[in-house]
Design an enzyme around this catalytic site. Structure first.
Site, mmCIF file in Angstrom:
data_model
loop_
_atom_site.group_PDB
_atom_site.id
_atom_site.type_symbol
_atom_site.label_atom_id
_atom_site.label_comp_id
_atom_site.label_asym_id
_atom_site.label_seq_id
_atom_site.Cartn_x
_atom_site.Cartn_y
_atom_site.Cartn_z
ATOM 1 N N CYS A 27 13.582 93.543 28.471
ATOM 2 C CA CYS A 27 12.606 93.657 27.401
ATOM 3 C C CYS A 27 11.936 92.161 26.928
ATOM 4 C CB CYS A 27 13.658 94.273 25.985
ATOM 5 S SG CYS A 27 14.469 95.467 26.554
ATOM 6 N N LYS B 225 8.095 96.019 16.339
ATOM 7 C CA LYS B 225 8.965 96.105 17.709
ATOM 8 C C LYS B 225 8.297 94.581 18.605
ATOM 9 C CE LYS B 225 11.178 96.986 21.201
ATOM 10 N NZ LYS B 225 12.758 97.227 21.485
ATOM 11 N N VAL C 182 17.535 103.770 26.103
ATOM 12 C CA VAL C 182 17.101 104.070 24.662
ATOM 13 C C VAL C 182 17.266 105.493 24.408
ATOM 14 C CG1 VAL C 182 15.152 104.248 23.145
ATOM 15 C CG2 VAL C 182 15.599 102.173 24.518
ATOM 16 N N LEU D 245 17.775 98.328 19.631
ATOM 17 C CA LEU D 245 19.098 98.361 20.326
ATOM 18 C C LEU D 245 19.235 97.574 21.316
ATOM 19 C CD1 LEU D 245 19.398 100.079 23.208
ATOM 20 C CD2 LEU D 245 19.503 101.996 21.712
HETATM 21 C C1 UGA Z 1 16.511 93.016 22.979
HETATM 22 C C2 UGA Z 1 16.499 92.830 21.700
HETATM 23 O O1 UGA Z 1 17.559 91.901 21.251
HETATM 24 C C3 UGA Z 1 16.811 94.345 21.222
HETATM 25 O O2 UGA Z 1 16.785 94.323 19.603
HETATM 26 C C4 UGA Z 1 15.791 95.253 21.631
HETATM 27 O O3 UGA Z 1 16.058 96.497 21.265
HETATM 28 C C5 UGA Z 1 15.745 95.255 23.074
HETATM 29 O O4 UGA Z 1 15.613 93.830 23.586
HETATM 30 C C6 UGA Z 1 14.557 96.090 23.557
HETATM 31 O O5 UGA Z 1 13.347 95.854 23.319
HETATM 32 O O6 UGA Z 1 14.922 97.099 24.276
HETATM 33 P P1 UGA Z 1 18.402 93.184 25.119
HETATM 34 O O7 UGA Z 1 17.482 92.839 26.140
HETATM 35 O O8 UGA Z 1 19.321 94.144 25.294
HETATM 36 O O9 UGA Z 1 17.638 93.354 23.634
HETATM 37 O O10 UGA Z 1 19.337 91.688 24.906
HETATM 38 P P2 UGA Z 1 19.709 90.599 24.002
HETATM 39 O O11 UGA Z 1 20.755 90.627 23.484
HETATM 40 O O12 UGA Z 1 18.473 90.503 22.845
HETATM 41 O O13 UGA Z 1 19.306 89.136 25.052
HETATM 42 C C7 UGA Z 1 18.270 89.052 25.707
HETATM 43 C C8 UGA Z 1 18.361 87.771 26.661
HETATM 44 O O14 UGA Z 1 18.335 86.507 25.650
HETATM 45 C C9 UGA Z 1 19.259 87.639 27.319
HETATM 46 O O15 UGA Z 1 18.724 86.986 28.587
HETATM 47 C C10 UGA Z 1 20.231 86.844 26.864
HETATM 48 O O16 UGA Z 1 21.125 86.116 27.631
HETATM 49 C C11 UGA Z 1 19.445 85.737 25.930
HETATM 50 N N1 UGA Z 1 19.935 85.004 25.005
HETATM 51 C C12 UGA Z 1 20.248 85.554 23.835
HETATM 52 C C13 UGA Z 1 19.878 83.521 24.916
HETATM 53 O O17 UGA Z 1 19.519 83.077 25.893
HETATM 54 N N2 UGA Z 1 20.381 82.962 23.848
HETATM 55 C C14 UGA Z 1 20.721 83.722 22.611
HETATM 56 O O18 UGA Z 1 21.192 82.980 21.640
HETATM 57 C C15 UGA Z 1 20.586 84.869 22.660
#
Ligand code: UGA
Length: 474
Positions: free
Chosen positions: A303, A247, A15, A181
């Site tokens: 997260c 958030k 971040v 993000l």
């Molecule tokens: C997440 C949020 O999307 C961000 O907006 C937020 O800023 C961030 O947390 C944070 O709080 O710092 P991130 O953890 O980087 O971001 O990853 P994501 O892309 O959101 O994926 C999270 C998890 O969900 C992953 O394990 C991914 O594989 C899973 N996922 C995502 C699914 O199982 N299915 C989906 O359709 C999408």
């Protein structure tokens, strides 16, 4: 706002680095501080401490242009003195009871208070630089429970008192500016956000933040990162507590959306429907939206697990039963266990069986292993007597360090050699475009492929000679 603002960012993790590099990119002068001196030295030497596509280039550009610098946390007094805005972007890890551990935030807030008291503002210098924002605007980007804005104010004052601030109010204003993000697309999400949320009780601080983010709000910064949306970015202003809740609500909602789809996926399996078709069908409804509907082994990372758990801890604090959030976590835990039951169905015993884990990072385009399903699955397989071989384009070595029983291969085909089964854990592009015929040739019977992300084409996998097992695909 000629020349931009002077900005300090405390915490050079995902971040902090992305925020600092992007603010430098849009014209501000930024100093990123970190208490890890080795990390600071690496950054000063042009080496990135983490894998994040595009971020290294942006950092290098900022440094070359003289708009981005790094310093150890010991330099906070100097940075706070010269800055208009200081961001707190340190981690708030999960405490033992599930709540967010605020000790890092507290340390920085006290440090800012001490700095302000030790180095009173030079009023004459301020008159000469009327664009400099005073009082200092302290922006909290770390994810903190509702009410923490007031807590940060209290700690800044405490810090000032520690060095004998003399009861005089150290001039500062606190703002909550949550971060949305995603790892793996941190640069894109910072420069082209869906919205910017600012929570504060101070109009003055609000206007400083609006001016700071103006190039992003108006999308007026120079970029070769096109295509970009040409519309203005919504600037959402609210009170401190609501910004902090936005958030948590955003992350909890997205986690719930995924768990909801996973529940639907389990029902699809029972009735013989295909959850990927269902996701397309419901995602086209504007009220639902097509994103975050992918069923599979569920959500991980640093997260979602931490933030959902912190929100549940808040509910407990108020004696509120968070039924939906509890179920969200429950469904997620069950999804991972399904990998083992799917393997057991086809392999019967797992003792002595070789299983390849394709992808180890918690999601593609990151080397982050926090909350990674791969580690949990590998541990379970190991305890059931299977031999686990993993492959990941970037997280392999780190995974082997975390789990000594895990063998790590140099490419996916090496991992697949002699495997009775393979599990798609992380849908990296290279895993999505796997040569399925070659995979089948390398594996041994029964050549099971558990697709934990529904990332591969079941027909192509079957045609290649694999026993395909997806999630909720009939
Ligand atoms: C997440 C949020 O999307 C961000 O907006 C937020 O800023 C961030 O947390 C944070 O709080 O710092 P991130 O953890 O980087 O971001 O990853 P994501 O892309 O959101 O994926 C999270 C998890 O969900 C992953 O394990 C991914 O594989 C899973 N996922 C995502 C699914 O199982 N299915 C989906 O359709 C999408």
């Amino acid at each position: 706002m000629s020349g931009g603002f002077e900005v300090g960012v405390v915490g050079a993790g995902y971040v902090g680095l992305a925020t600092g590099a992007c603010l430098a990119h849009v014209g501000h002068r930024v100093t990123c501080l970190d208490r890890d001196e080795e990390r600071v030295a690496r950054l000063e030497g042009g080496r990135m401490p983490l894998y994040e596509p595009g971020l290294g280039g942006l950092v290098a550009r900022g440094v070359r242009g003289g708009r981005l610098a790094f310093a150890a946390s010991g330099d906070l007094p100097e940075v706070a003195r010269k800055s208009d805005v200081v961001f707190i972007a340190v981690d708030t890890p999960q405490g033992e009871d599930g709540s967010a551990d605020l000790s890092n935030v507290a340390e920085v807030a006290r440090g800012i208070g001490r700095a302000l008291a030790q180095a009173p503002l030079d009023k004459a210098a301020l008159d000469e630089a009327p664009l400099q924002a005073r009082p200092l605007v302290v922006v909290n980007k770390s994810t903190v429970p509702v009410g923490s804005g007031d807590y940060v104010s209290m700690l800044v004052r405490d810090g000032a008192d520690e060095v004998g601030g003399g009861g005089e109010e150290p001039g500062f204003l606190v703002v909550s500016n949550p971060e949305f993000l995603r790892e793996g697309s941190a640069v894109y999400d910072s420069l082209f956000p869906d919205r910017i949320v600012v929570g504060t009780e101070s109009r003055e601080a609000l206007e400083v933040l609006r001016a700071l983010y103006r190039p992003i709000i108006e999308q007026s910064f120079p970029t070769d990162l096109d295509p970009r949306p040409k519309v203005a970015v919504p600037f959402v202003t609210t009170d401190l507590a609501s910004a902090e809740m936005i958030k948590y609500a955003a992350n909890a909602f997205l986690a719930t959306k995924i768990s909801f789809m996973n529940e639907i996926s389990n029902l699809c399996e029972l009735v013989g429907a295909d959850v990927t078709e269902v996701a397309t069908g419901i995602g086209l409804d504007g009220r639902i939206g097509a994103r975050f509907l992918n069923a599979g082994i569920g959500w991980g990372g640093s997260c979602f697990p931490k933030d959902v758990s912190a929100l549940r801890a808040v509910a407990r604090e108020y004696d509120y039963e968070s039924v939906l959030l509890d179920a969200t976590v429950d469904v997620n835990e069950k999804q991972r266990k399904q990998v083992i039951s799917k393997l057991q169905r086809d392999l019967h015993t797992l003792k002595g069986k070789r299983v390849a884990l394709l992808g180890l990072a918690f999601k593609p385009n990151t080397d982050d292993l926090r909350g990674a399903p791969s580690l949990e699955i590998a541990r379970s397989l190991d305890s059931l007597g299977a031999r686990v071989v993993g492959y990941d384009p970037v997280a392999g070595k780190a995974a082997a360090r975390r789990l000594p029983t895990l063998r790590v291969a140099f490419d996916p085909y090496e991992a697949l050699g002699g495997a009775h089964a393979a599990v798609v854990v992380t849908e990296w592009g290279e895993i999505r475009s796997l040569d399925l015929g070659r995979a089948a040739d390398l594996m041994q019977e029964p050549k099971v492929l558990v697709d934990g992300r529904n990332a591969l084409d079941p027909e192509a996998a079957r045609a290649g000679g694999l026993l395909y097992r997806g999630f909720g695909r009939g």
